[in-house]
Design a protein around this motif. Structure first.
Motif, short mmCIF file in Angstrom:
data_model
loop_
_atom_site.label_atom_id
_atom_site.label_comp_id
_atom_site.label_asym_id
_atom_site.label_seq_id
_atom_site.Cartn_x
_atom_site.Cartn_y
_atom_site.Cartn_z
N LYS A 118 -105.12 61.70 -34.69
CA LYS A 118 -103.66 61.79 -34.22
C LYS A 118 -103.16 61.21 -33.01
CE LYS A 118 -102.91 66.03 -36.85
NZ LYS A 118 -102.58 67.31 -36.74
N GLY A 119 -101.81 60.55 -33.08
CA GLY A 119 -101.38 60.19 -31.93
C GLY A 119 -99.87 59.84 -32.16
N TYR A 120 -99.54 58.79 -31.30
CA TYR A 120 -97.98 58.45 -31.31
C TYR A 120 -98.04 56.98 -31.17
CZ TYR A 120 -97.47 63.44 -30.19
OH TYR A 120 -97.73 64.85 -30.22
N ILE A 121 -96.97 56.47 -31.78
CA ILE A 121 -96.52 54.90 -31.55
C ILE A 121 -95.52 55.02 -30.40
CG2 ILE A 121 -95.13 52.92 -32.11
CD1 ILE A 121 -97.95 53.43 -33.83
N ILE A 122 -95.73 54.29 -29.22
CA ILE A 122 -95.04 54.11 -28.09
C ILE A 122 -94.62 52.75 -27.94
CG2 ILE A 122 -95.86 56.63 -26.94
CD1 ILE A 122 -97.23 54.59 -24.94
N ASP A 123 -93.43 52.82 -27.00
CA ASP A 123 -93.14 51.69 -26.29
C ASP A 123 -94.26 51.15 -25.41
OD1 ASP A 123 -92.18 49.48 -24.65
OD2 ASP A 123 -90.01 50.10 -24.84
N ALA A 124 -94.99 50.00 -25.57
CA ALA A 124 -96.18 49.54 -24.88
C ALA A 124 -95.80 49.61 -23.24
CB ALA A 124 -96.88 48.32 -25.41
N ILE A 125 -94.65 49.39 -22.87
CA ILE A 125 -94.34 48.87 -21.53
C ILE A 125 -94.84 50.03 -20.53
CG2 ILE A 125 -92.36 48.50 -20.02
CD1 ILE A 125 -91.50 46.43 -21.82
N ASN A 126 -94.82 51.35 -21.31
CA ASN A 126 -95.26 52.63 -20.54
C ASN A 126 -96.87 52.40 -20.30
OD1 ASN A 126 -92.64 54.46 -20.79
ND2 ASN A 126 -92.72 53.79 -22.72
N LEU A 127 -97.54 51.78 -20.80
CA LEU A 127 -99.10 51.70 -20.69
C LEU A 127 -99.55 50.55 -19.70
CD1 LEU A 127 -100.57 51.70 -24.40
CD2 LEU A 127 -100.73 53.62 -22.50
N GLU A 128 -100.03 51.22 -18.68
CA GLU A 128 -100.63 50.35 -17.52
C GLU A 128 -101.49 49.23 -18.33
OE1 GLU A 128 -102.32 50.03 -13.17
OE2 GLU A 128 -102.55 51.79 -14.18
N SER A 129 -102.27 49.62 -19.13
CA SER A 129 -103.06 48.48 -19.87
C SER A 129 -102.40 47.32 -20.35
CB SER A 129 -104.29 49.15 -20.89
OG SER A 129 -103.21 49.92 -21.64
N PHE A 130 -101.16 47.53 -20.90
CA PHE A 130 -100.60 46.80 -21.57
C PHE A 130 -99.89 45.73 -20.46
CE2 PHE A 130 -96.11 45.39 -22.62
CZ PHE A 130 -96.53 44.46 -23.63
N ARG A 131 -99.39 46.40 -19.44
CA ARG A 131 -98.83 45.64 -18.31
C ARG A 131 -99.54 44.74 -17.84
NH1 ARG A 131 -96.38 50.96 -16.94
NH2 ARG A 131 -97.42 50.97 -15.31
N LYS A 132 -100.79 45.17 -17.52
CA LYS A 132 -101.93 44.44 -16.97
C LYS A 132 -102.51 43.37 -17.79
CE LYS A 132 -106.84 45.06 -14.89
NZ LYS A 132 -107.85 44.64 -15.70
N LEU A 133 -102.49 43.42 -19.13
CA LEU A 133 -102.67 42.61 -20.06
C LEU A 133 -101.84 41.19 -19.98
CD1 LEU A 133 -104.11 42.84 -23.55
CD2 LEU A 133 -102.26 41.52 -23.24
N VAL A 134 -100.46 41.58 -20.18
CA VAL A 134 -99.50 40.44 -19.98
C VAL A 134 -99.60 39.81 -18.65
CG1 VAL A 134 -96.90 40.33 -19.85
CG2 VAL A 134 -97.70 41.96 -21.71
N PHE A 135 -99.58 40.53 -17.70
CA PHE A 135 -99.76 39.93 -16.29
C PHE A 135 -100.87 38.95 -16.24
CE2 PHE A 135 -101.20 39.85 -11.77
CZ PHE A 135 -100.12 39.32 -11.06
#
Length: 544
Positions: A118-135
């Motif tokens: 169980k979980g949620y689809i969210i705007d990925a920008i809220n995740l530090e792991s996503f921000r780090k990956l993009v950087f």
């Protein structure tokens, strides 16, 4: 979820999908559920959503792509928002799946289960792991990226590793992230079928022309869509430590200037005036004006004029890259300009006729003058004979005002090259006379003067509104005269061709009239009391 949250969310059941997260967007049933009322409800609440004035009909998934590294996968979605009024807009939304109950409760889009989790689809920008990956993807970008998601980095972006990331703060149309407290990555939310002008201009000025008074370009993310079109979704720049923008700086300076009327016992009616568009040096400004407004204000105006000229000199000095090579006035440009002007003018004319009841005093008087002289104004827009114009057209900022300029150590840094928000992406890239930007800044100076009067009049200015307006108009003539004198000298010394003097004044008045008419729509709909500002600007031009 709390009961309060349940009431707010239109679809509350949690859907279960047996696919892997990596394959989820291949599942048509998931896409159908995702694009339901839940997404509509989420998008309508976002600050970056620009369709609030229209009625949303439905949302389609135009395309999706993976934003990934070392097996960690997020999705970038391009959503087409279709409106009842028969037009559409495209938006960028990166998504992630999270299982933590306590995470991002305000940014959940859809409750789902994936393979029983169980979980949620969210705007990925809220995740530090996503921000780090993009950087890190930008940081490790290859010189030639031919994949669908193209990361690019400047040669200047080296010997860096990820330390931290955070949201920059409240923004309207984009989402900016601060990395390591040194870099800013701007995600463009509203997308266009072309490279974003902010990316193009930033990279050109900073990387190719080494223009020092704009944030340094460090990298970008573009995607190649299914039609082979390059679409910019992200721009990475150096963060400029600053003391705020030039708009707020100017409001503080002008407040002191208006307070000086009383403190220095200045008689407004004996202040010497100057003709509008008279090019001035600081030494030519009368001592009574310097004594009233202070030398510092004029020194700052002079610096800003120099930086504006240097920006235009850089933009007008290209002879290889066709998107930036200077060009002359011609028939095509004239037809484009007149059509645009007449459409906008008719639109504002209708708006003012329908909103006269909201106005009183000077605003109402000036609105009647606008309506009485509508044929004179229309004729001003039609009388554009390009054959008499010798100046050059170049790529310009396009939405240049004091809010787009940062103040740092007595200097100015120019940013946000996206162009006029109401314009199409094609129109934003049309080469324009550089004086269009100057006119934008002049209108911004005019606004700052009137905003200062409106914001502080009742609190601590003793003079009447009429006298404050009079003093403000005198000050405006000196500020713009000094700016023009400095700007024209700088551009002429660098051989940027603005045309002869009468031509410059014609172009400046044309662009000022265009800008003031553009402003009318916003003020009538949002702040009728402030309608006096664009109306006074129009009055000044048509009676000059």
């Amino acid at each position: 979820m709390s009961p309060k949250k349940e009431i707010k969310t239109p679809v509350m059941q949690s859907f279960n999908f047996d696919d892997n997260w990596e394959d989820l967007l291949e599942n048509k049933e998931f896409v159908k559920v995702f694009l339901s009322d839940v997404l509509e409800d989420y998008i309508l609440k976002q600050r970056w959503y620009g369709g609030k004035a229209s009625k949303l009909k439905y949302i389609e998934l135009t395309e999706y792509f993976r934003i990934q590294q070392f097996g960690e996968v997020y999705y970038g979605l391009i959503l087409e928002v279709d409106f009842v009024e028969a037009f559409y807009q495209h938006y960028f939304l990166p998504i992630a799946f999270v299982t933590d109950e306590n995470f991002a409760d305000k940014d959940r889009i859809l409750p789902i289960s994936i393979q029983g989790k169980k979980g949620y689809i969210i705007d990925a920008i809220n995740l530090e792991s996503f921000r780090k990956l993009v950087f890190e993807r930008i940081l490790t970008a290859l010189p030639k990226d031919t994949t669908k998601v193209q990361y690019h980095k400047s040669l200047l972006f080296n010997n860096v590793s990820y330390e931290s990331s955070r949201f920059m703060g409240l923004e309207q149309s984009n989402t900016s992230l601060v990395f390591n407290e040194k870099y800013v990555l701007k995600f463009f939310r509203r997308l266009f079928a072309d490279k974003n002008p902010d990316y193009e201009m930033s990279r050109f000025l900073s990387e190719k022309k080494e223009f020092k008074n704009t944030p340094v370009y460090l990298g970008s993310i573009n995607i190649v869509d299914s039609d082979g079109v390059n679409i910019t979704i992200g721009l990475l720049q150096e963060m400029v430590p600053n003391e705020g923008d030039a708009w707020n700086y100017m409001l503080k300076e002008l407040d002191n200037v208006f307070c000086n009327l009383e403190h220095k016992n200045i008689n407004i009616h004996s202040l010497p005036n100057t003709e509008m568009f008279q090019r001035l040096k600081i030494s030519e400004i009368p001592h009574q004006i310097i004594d009233w407004a202070g030398l510092n204000l004029f020194e700052k105006v002079k610096t800003l004029a120099k930086r504006t000229a240097q920006m235009h000199i850089a933009l007008g000095s290209e002879f290889e890259e066709t998107a930036f090579t200077p060009t002359h006035f011609n028939d095509d440009y004239t037809v484009w300009l007149k059509n645009r002007m007449l459409y906008q003018f008719q639109n504002r004319l209708n708006t003012i006729e329908n909103n006269l009841h909201k106005l009183d005093g000077l605003a109402l008087e000036l609105a009647h003058e606008f309506l009485d002289k509508k044929n004179v104004i229309r004729k001003r827009f039609i009388t554009f004979d390009w054959t008499k114009l010798k100046g050059e057209r170049i790529r310009v900022h396009g939405d240049y005002h004091l809010g787009q300029v940062l103040v740092k150590n007595d200097d100015f840094y120019i940013l946000d090259f996206e162009g006029e928000p109401e314009s199409t992406i094609r129109d934003r890239k049309v080469k324009q006379p550089p004086l269009k930007d100057v006119a934008g800044l002049f209108r911004s100076f005019h606004y700052a003067i009137y905003a200062t009067i409106f914001n502080n009049m009742d609190a601590h200015y003793k003079a009447s509104q009429e006298d404050l307006f009079k003093a403000g108009e005198i000050l405006y003539c000196y500020i713009t005269g000094l700016f023009l004198g400095t700007y024209v000298t700088e551009t002429q010394n660098a051989n940027l061709n603005l045309g002869y003097n009468q031509e410059r004044i014609f172009i400046l008045k044309y662009c000022l009239l265009e800008k003031a008419v553009y402003e009318l729509g916003y003020e009538l709909n949002s702040r009728p009391q402030w309608t006096v500002i664009p109306l006074k600007g129009i009055h000044n031009i048509i009676n000059h």
